[in-house]
Design an enzyme around this catalytic site. Structure first.
Site, mmCIF file in Angstrom:
data_model
loop_
_atom_site.group_PDB
_atom_site.id
_atom_site.type_symbol
_atom_site.label_atom_id
_atom_site.label_comp_id
_atom_site.label_asym_id
_atom_site.label_seq_id
_atom_site.Cartn_x
_atom_site.Cartn_y
_atom_site.Cartn_z
ATOM 1 N N GLY A 14 22.857 41.958 36.622
ATOM 2 C CA GLY A 14 21.757 41.506 37.489
ATOM 3 C C GLY A 14 22.338 40.908 38.754
ATOM 4 O O GLY A 14 22.828 39.771 38.749
ATOM 5 N N THR A 134 16.202 32.350 33.734
ATOM 6 C CA THR A 134 15.355 31.293 33.169
ATOM 7 C C THR A 134 14.479 31.925 32.094
ATOM 8 O O THR A 134 13.784 32.907 32.372
ATOM 9 C CB THR A 134 14.476 30.687 34.283
ATOM 10 O OG1 THR A 134 15.343 30.265 35.335
ATOM 11 C CG2 THR A 134 13.662 29.520 33.759
ATOM 12 N N GLU A 163 20.474 28.203 35.955
ATOM 13 C CA GLU A 163 20.867 28.032 37.356
ATOM 14 C C GLU A 163 19.814 27.186 38.072
ATOM 15 O O GLU A 163 18.631 27.434 37.956
ATOM 16 C CB GLU A 163 21.006 29.411 38.018
ATOM 17 C CG GLU A 163 21.541 29.337 39.421
ATOM 18 C CD GLU A 163 22.741 28.412 39.526
ATOM 19 O OE1 GLU A 163 23.770 28.681 38.901
ATOM 20 O OE2 GLU A 163 22.642 27.374 40.229
ATOM 21 N N PHE A 164 20.296 26.207 38.832
ATOM 22 C CA PHE A 164 19.380 25.285 39.525
ATOM 23 C C PHE A 164 19.374 25.496 41.040
ATOM 24 O O PHE A 164 18.786 24.697 41.767
ATOM 25 C CB PHE A 164 19.766 23.834 39.209
ATOM 26 C CG PHE A 164 19.633 23.482 37.746
ATOM 27 C CD1 PHE A 164 18.380 23.224 37.191
ATOM 28 C CD2 PHE A 164 20.751 23.413 36.920
ATOM 29 C CE1 PHE A 164 18.245 22.905 35.841
ATOM 30 C CE2 PHE A 164 20.626 23.093 35.570
ATOM 31 C CZ PHE A 164 19.367 22.840 35.030
ATOM 32 N N CYS A 278 9.703 31.599 41.094
ATOM 33 C CA CYS A 278 9.945 30.896 39.824
ATOM 34 C C CYS A 278 8.944 29.822 39.433
ATOM 35 O O CYS A 278 8.576 29.744 38.257
ATOM 36 C CB CYS A 278 11.342 30.306 39.846
ATOM 37 S SG CYS A 278 12.570 31.619 39.811
HETATM 38 P P1 NAD Z 1 16.152 39.293 41.147
HETATM 39 O O1 NAD Z 1 14.992 40.162 40.878
HETATM 40 O O2 NAD Z 1 16.556 39.006 42.545
HETATM 41 O O3 NAD Z 1 17.456 39.904 40.425
HETATM 42 C C1 NAD Z 1 17.449 40.443 39.143
HETATM 43 C C2 NAD Z 1 18.266 41.729 39.165
HETATM 44 O O4 NAD Z 1 18.415 42.196 37.828
HETATM 45 C C3 NAD Z 1 17.600 42.863 39.957
HETATM 46 O O5 NAD Z 1 18.480 43.292 40.971
HETATM 47 C C4 NAD Z 1 17.357 43.949 38.906
HETATM 48 O O6 NAD Z 1 17.534 45.266 39.417
HETATM 49 C C5 NAD Z 1 18.422 43.622 37.863
HETATM 50 N N1 NAD Z 1 18.151 44.147 36.518
HETATM 51 C C6 NAD Z 1 17.007 44.047 35.790
HETATM 52 N N2 NAD Z 1 17.183 44.616 34.567
HETATM 53 C C7 NAD Z 1 18.463 45.070 34.538
HETATM 54 C C8 NAD Z 1 19.250 45.731 33.549
HETATM 55 N N3 NAD Z 1 18.761 46.034 32.332
HETATM 56 N N4 NAD Z 1 20.531 46.041 33.848
HETATM 57 C C9 NAD Z 1 21.049 45.735 35.074
HETATM 58 N N5 NAD Z 1 20.363 45.103 36.026
HETATM 59 C C10 NAD Z 1 19.089 44.769 35.768
HETATM 60 O O7 NAD Z 1 15.889 37.947 40.352
HETATM 61 P P2 NAD Z 1 16.535 36.505 40.658
HETATM 62 O O8 NAD Z 1 15.725 35.814 41.690
HETATM 63 O O9 NAD Z 1 18.007 36.660 40.849
HETATM 64 O O10 NAD Z 1 16.239 35.772 39.281
HETATM 65 C C11 NAD Z 1 16.963 36.088 38.110
HETATM 66 C C12 NAD Z 1 16.695 35.021 37.074
HETATM 67 O O11 NAD Z 1 17.185 33.771 37.549
HETATM 68 C C13 NAD Z 1 15.214 34.789 36.754
HETATM 69 O O12 NAD Z 1 15.107 34.497 35.383
HETATM 70 C C14 NAD Z 1 14.863 33.575 37.569
HETATM 71 O O13 NAD Z 1 13.827 32.829 36.967
HETATM 72 C C15 NAD Z 1 16.145 32.782 37.535
HETATM 73 N N6 NAD Z 1 16.354 31.889 38.686
HETATM 74 C C16 NAD Z 1 16.063 32.304 39.953
HETATM 75 C C17 NAD Z 1 16.325 31.464 41.039
HETATM 76 C C18 NAD Z 1 16.024 31.889 42.453
HETATM 77 O O14 NAD Z 1 16.147 31.061 43.345
HETATM 78 N N7 NAD Z 1 15.651 33.120 42.716
HETATM 79 C C19 NAD Z 1 16.926 30.213 40.820
HETATM 80 C C20 NAD Z 1 17.235 29.828 39.525
HETATM 81 C C21 NAD Z 1 16.946 30.685 38.457
HETATM 82 C C1 UGA Z 2 13.284 26.188 43.108
HETATM 83 C C2 UGA Z 2 14.044 24.933 42.665
HETATM 84 O O1 UGA Z 2 14.127 24.020 43.772
HETATM 85 C C3 UGA Z 2 15.441 25.280 42.183
HETATM 86 O O2 UGA Z 2 16.105 24.126 41.684
HETATM 87 C C4 UGA Z 2 15.332 26.329 41.074
HETATM 88 O O3 UGA Z 2 16.620 26.723 40.644
HETATM 89 C C5 UGA Z 2 14.571 27.520 41.582
HETATM 90 O O4 UGA Z 2 13.264 27.113 42.054
HETATM 91 C C6 UGA Z 2 14.322 28.563 40.529
HETATM 92 O O5 UGA Z 2 14.383 28.288 39.356
HETATM 93 O O6 UGA Z 2 14.001 29.667 40.975
HETATM 94 P P1 UGA Z 2 13.230 27.674 45.298
HETATM 95 O O7 UGA Z 2 11.972 28.215 44.714
HETATM 96 O O8 UGA Z 2 14.258 28.625 45.772
HETATM 97 O O9 UGA Z 2 13.953 26.716 44.239
HETATM 98 O O10 UGA Z 2 12.861 26.741 46.544
HETATM 99 P P2 UGA Z 2 12.240 25.256 46.686
HETATM 100 O O11 UGA Z 2 12.981 24.575 47.746
HETATM 101 O O12 UGA Z 2 12.132 24.579 45.391
HETATM 102 O O13 UGA Z 2 10.778 25.566 47.244
HETATM 103 C C7 UGA Z 2 9.790 26.163 46.426
HETATM 104 C C8 UGA Z 2 8.466 26.165 47.156
HETATM 105 O O14 UGA Z 2 7.946 24.842 47.263
HETATM 106 C C9 UGA Z 2 8.534 26.697 48.591
HETATM 107 O O15 UGA Z 2 7.402 27.476 48.857
HETATM 108 C C10 UGA Z 2 8.534 25.434 49.431
HETATM 109 O O16 UGA Z 2 8.041 25.635 50.723
HETATM 110 C C11 UGA Z 2 7.617 24.550 48.611
HETATM 111 N N1 UGA Z 2 7.821 23.099 48.842
HETATM 112 C C12 UGA Z 2 9.007 22.530 48.534
HETATM 113 C C13 UGA Z 2 6.779 22.334 49.343
HETATM 114 O O17 UGA Z 2 5.677 22.849 49.617
HETATM 115 N N2 UGA Z 2 6.976 20.986 49.517
HETATM 116 C C14 UGA Z 2 8.150 20.391 49.213
HETATM 117 O O18 UGA Z 2 8.250 19.153 49.399
HETATM 118 C C15 UGA Z 2 9.194 21.166 48.714
#
Ligand code: NAD
Ligand code: UGA
Length: 464
Positions: A14, A134, A163-164, A278
């Protein structure tokens, strides 16, 4: 360093917003490891190998360029890489399930399960598997049951290392995390596997910031962190509605409240509602689990956070409608920003999408501008035909518009020449500052009718 000299072979399945930056930073901090990413999306892998990375994240290009081809590799050879790896991080997407039981609430674990089966099929040695995605609490158990009942009797330790990082600050968050969390089974082999993962982070993260726990607490801690953050946003947004009725100023309230060190000042910015891939999915995921366990009151409590978020987005649109004489039909409305937050091109669950759709329902013409998110905005809004236009430059976008609505808190929107913009707009000209980032008094003095969130509107009631 030749491939055989690497001390660990780490694979991440991924290569998205989490997998890409996380593995790039591990590769940067740990030149002794070989780090490889695979993805089922060939186009994404090709982009990671090109000069135009698939995601925009400040500082990411520099990190990737410095390690790619040395100890960081992007590949489509999933089977071979699974076979070679000692440690496999799984960072596939886990969106909300849109069909069958739990539709609209539960996590869709199909990508996750496919990965488990693929790992099993391509392994002839035990491996450490790390949940980076997640996931609902106890997902590791399901993965263990798939992996540890294979025909060859291999043993896999399944760990949780959530991941945070936040988008827009991913490289900073990964380089200096508040904490790293690693959850494992408390068995001899589980504890040994946990130490292996801790050892990776010890290369750059101070010992006291690395927390260890059991698997279920680790899985739940990730969800609860997102729940707390989103709850704060809904809390301040609910107060913004109250402020608009009473003439109080939500930013002043947030400042006064946030200076109490027990409360703190982060995540108290009122706006158009939280977006991103998320928060909503993680809340709904927990709500669904609570319902499954019969915890209806707990489920209702957290569902309220999503309800307020929907309310905030809808409120923004009805405020626009009322301010603009109860009709938006045929009016041009310019959206400043479409990304769900600044410093990213990501538009997943962006409040701007909801607002654009509702404005189009009212038969407005929407003009979208954004410094990084236009490619994604074009995909998201493809179904709306010529009700939507896209413009790179904010001055061109605002030309001939009746209103501007600020959707994303991009820094550059503060520094625009609003006098110039005002001259090009239809009068009376309106600004709806969904992020409270502009100088409202100055805009009012130029002639704009100004509608912030959670503060008194500044309206010209008579011709000046
Ligand atoms: P994303 O969609 O950007 O990336 C996921 C990738 O996995 C895609 O490129 C997809 O093609 C690939 N994929 C799916 N199934 C697959 C398979 N079977 N084999 C190989 N590749 C495969 O998603 P993301 O934003 O990176 O989020 C991934 C996870 O991390 C989610 O569970 C999300 O909740 C969590 N997370 C996201 C964030 C964030 O800021 N985006 C932060 C913390 C945690
Ligand atoms: C959030 C968390 O901050 C990360 O710790 C976590 O890892 C991640 O989700 C995840 O699990 O995907 P992210 O969604 O990338 O990160 O960005 P944030 O900065 O949290 O903002 C989320 C949304 O809330 C945005 O639309 C932002 O504009 C909004 N926001 C944020 C507000 O409206 N007010 C605020 O005070 C802060």
């Amino acid at each position: 360093m030749s491939i055989s000299q690497f001390t660990k072979r780490i694979l991440c399945i991924g290569a998205g917003y989490v997998g890409g930056p996380t593995m790039a930073v591990i590769a940067l901090k740990c030149p002794q490891y070989k780090v490889t990413l695979v993805d089922s999306n060939a186009e994404r892998i090709a982009e990671w190998n090109s000069d135009r990375l698939p995601i925009y994240e400040p500082g990411l290009d520099e990190v990737v360029t410095s390690v790619r081809g040395k100890n960081l590799f992007f590949s489509m050879e999933t089977e071979k890489n699974i076979h070679e790896a000692d440690i496999i991080f799984v960072s596939v997407n886990t969106p909300t399930k849109m069909f069958g039981v739990g539709a609209g609430m539960a996590a869709d674990l199909q990508y996750w399960e496919k990965t488990a089966r693929q790992i099993l099929a391509c392994s002839d040695q035990p491996k450490i598997i790390v949940e980076k995605s997640t996931l609902p609490v106890k997902t590791a158990l399901a993965m263990e049951r798939i992996l540890n009942f294979g025909p060859d009797g291999l043993h896999f330790d399944v760990l949780s290392n959530p991941e945070f990082l936040a988008e827009g600050t991913a490289i900073q968050d990964l380089s200096e995390p508040d904490r790293v969390l690693v959850g494992s089974r408390l068995t001899e082999s589980g504890l040994a596997a946990r130490q292996e993962i801790v050892d990776i982070y010890r290369n750059w993260v101070p010992e006291e910031k690395i927390l260890v726990s059991d698997v279920w607490s680790s899985e739940l801690s990730k969800l609860v962190s997102n729940l707390f953050l989103s709850q704060r946003i809904s809390t301040i947004n609910s107060i913004s509605a109250f402020c608009e009725k009473t003439g109080a100023d939500v930013d002043r309230v947030a400042k006064a409240v946030g200076m109490d060190h027990r409360i703190g000042d982060k995540f108290l910015k009122a706006g158009i509602g939280f977006g991103g891939s998320c928060f909503k999915k993680d809340i709904l995921n927990l709500v669904y689990m609570c319902q499954t366990y019969g915890l209806e009151e707990v489920a209702d409590y957290w569902q309220g956070v999503v309800r307020i978020n929907e309310y905030q987005k809808e409120r923004f649109v009805t405020n626009m409608l009322q301010a603009m004489f109860n009709t938006l039909a045929g009016k041009r409305i310019c959206l400043f920003g479409f990304a769900f937050k600044a410093d990213t091109g990501d538009t997943r669950e962006s409040a701007a999408f909801y607002i654009a759709r509702r404005l189009i329902d009212e038969q407005a013409r929407v003009v979208v501008t954004d410094p990084k998110a236009l490619p994604n905005a074009k995909i998201d809004l493809a179904g709306f035909g010529d009700a939507v236009e896209f413009e790179r430059g904010p001055y061109e976008a605002a030309e001939g518009c009746h209103a501007i609505a600020v959707m994303t808190e991009w820094r550059q929107y503060r520094a625009l020449d609003y006098q110039k913009i005002y001259k090009r707009m239809v009068k009376p000209a309106f600004i709806f500052d969904g992020r409270n980032i502009l100088d409202h008094k100055a805009l009012f003095d130029m002639g704009f009718n100004v509608y912030p969130v959670g503060k008194p509107a500044l309206m010209h009631l008579h011709e000046s």
